[in-house]
Scaffold this motif. Structure first.
Motif, short mmCIF file in Angstrom:
data_model
loop_
_atom_site.label_atom_id
_atom_site.label_comp_id
_atom_site.label_asym_id
_atom_site.label_seq_id
_atom_site.Cartn_x
_atom_site.Cartn_y
_atom_site.Cartn_z
N GLU A 1 73.93 17.65 197.10
CA GLU A 1 74.42 18.42 195.96
C GLU A 1 73.24 19.11 195.29
N GLY A 2 73.40 20.40 194.97
CA GLY A 2 72.31 21.11 194.32
C GLY A 2 72.58 22.61 194.27
N THR A 3 71.53 23.38 193.97
CA THR A 3 71.62 24.82 193.79
C THR A 3 71.08 25.53 195.03
N VAL B 1 68.20 23.20 196.44
CA VAL B 1 67.35 22.48 195.48
C VAL B 1 68.22 21.48 194.73
N THR B 2 67.91 20.19 194.85
CA THR B 2 68.70 19.14 194.21
C THR B 2 68.36 19.08 192.72
N ASN C 1 64.90 18.33 191.80
CA ASN C 1 63.91 19.31 192.27
C ASN C 1 63.39 19.01 193.66
N ARG C 2 64.21 18.44 194.53
CA ARG C 2 63.86 18.30 195.94
C ARG C 2 64.39 19.50 196.70
N LEU C 3 63.56 20.05 197.59
CA LEU C 3 63.96 21.19 198.41
C LEU C 3 64.44 20.67 199.76
N ILE C 4 65.70 20.97 200.09
CA ILE C 4 66.29 20.50 201.34
C ILE C 4 66.67 21.73 202.17
N SER C 5 66.21 21.75 203.44
CA SER C 5 66.56 22.82 204.37
C SER C 5 67.63 22.29 205.32
N MET C 6 68.80 22.91 205.27
CA MET C 6 69.94 22.46 206.07
C MET C 6 70.20 23.45 207.20
N VAL D 1 81.84 22.34 198.78
CA VAL D 1 82.43 22.35 197.44
C VAL D 1 81.56 23.25 196.57
N ASN D 2 82.13 24.36 196.11
CA ASN D 2 81.39 25.33 195.30
C ASN D 2 81.82 25.19 193.85
N PHE D 3 80.90 24.70 193.01
CA PHE D 3 81.21 24.48 191.59
C PHE D 3 81.01 25.73 190.74
#
Length: 277
Positions: free
Chosen positions: A131-133, A145-146, A149-154, A165-167
């Motif tokens: 979950e993040g931006t 970006v969670t 402030n963790r950067l996750i590359s999917m 799920v788009n909030f």
């Protein structure tokens, strides 16, 4: 000997040399035209309201196609048979596709994400357990970006096969707060207290109207559900503010918030009683 070498060199320059020079000329002119076309394209594309990430993907695709056309045209001008070039490209494409199946599936996934746009940059989403931006939608990976402030590359291929799920897309969200009180509390009084606790909060939207419902008689408590609507930017600040306001309001009214408990009743048989045989 020197005369024969000179004659062979002259013959080569008359045939192959001219073709080589023609190919180099096509290459130089073609690269110049591609540069001019790309500059003209950069000026024109600003008039079309498309997301920056999509433009970046289209830019790379157009650049690759234009340079490929120039190189193939130059190869043809040099006298290289196009059938051989096409066969070589096809063979290399098959080998590359087999070796890079995962990467190609990510490219296809990225293309679908950019065209269908289930997510956009700066939107808050939930993808699987993450979950993040959204920070970037790339050709191969999407960056998230969670909240911590963790950067996750999917990988894009995984995103196209996962529920998203788009909030942020609809602009506002409904908030639900569960409140539990003691069985000794009066239901009407509790609802009035909760209504006062959420009133006067600027972040609470008037439409749809807030609601407070008595939801269940649980094992150890009476449960209520507070439902309010808020803008996406106000959701979490309002959540924490309402949680604190509800707790303080119940404390001031002397209404207990119970904890799980169990009553145990022990029955003693007559055989176990003192004096009984």
């Amino acid at each position: 000997m020197m005369l024969e070498y000179y004659d062979s060199l002259t013959a080569f320059l008359k045939t192959q040399g001219v073709q080589l020079l023609r190919g180099l000329l096509v290459l130089v002119i073609g690269f110049f035209l591609v540069h001019w076309v790309l500059k003209l394209y950069d000026k024109r594309k600003k008039r079309v309201p498309i997301e920056a990430t999509v433009w970046k993907f289209i830019d790379n695709l157009i650049r690759i196609v234009l340079y490929a056309i120039v190189i193939l045209t130059a190869a043809n001008a040099m006298g290289i048979p196009m059938t051989s070039v096409v066969t070589m490209i096809a063979s290399a494409g098959v080998a590359i596709s087999l070796a890079m199946q995962g990467a190609l599936s990510n490219v296809v996934g990225g293309f679908l994400l950019l065209i269908l746009q289930p997510v956009r940059v700066d939107e808050y989403v939930k993808i699987g357990d993450l979950e993040g931006t959204i920070q970037k939608v790339g050709v191969f990976y999407t960056e998230l970006v969670t909240p911590d402030n963790r950067l996750i590359s999917m990988p894009n291929s995984g995103m196209t096969n996962t529920a998203i799920v788009n909030f942020s897309r609809n602009g506002k969200r409904r908030m639900e707060l569960k409140v539990s009180v003691s069985y000794s509390a009066d239901i009407r009084e509790v609802k009035a207290i909760l209504a006062r606790a959420i009133s006067g909060k600027p972040a609470v939207l008037e439409e749809p109207e807030p609601s407070i419902q008595f939801s269940a008689c649980a094992d150890s408590s009476l449960d209520f559900i507070i439902r309010v609507w808020a803008k996406n930017a106000d959701y979490w600040p309002l959540y924490y503010e309402l949680t604190e306001s509800v707790k303080l309001a119940l404390d001031e009214a002397g209404i207990e918030i119970p904890y799980p408990q169990m009553d145990v009743h022990i029955q003693t048989s007559q055989l176990d009683m003192p004096g009984k045989q």
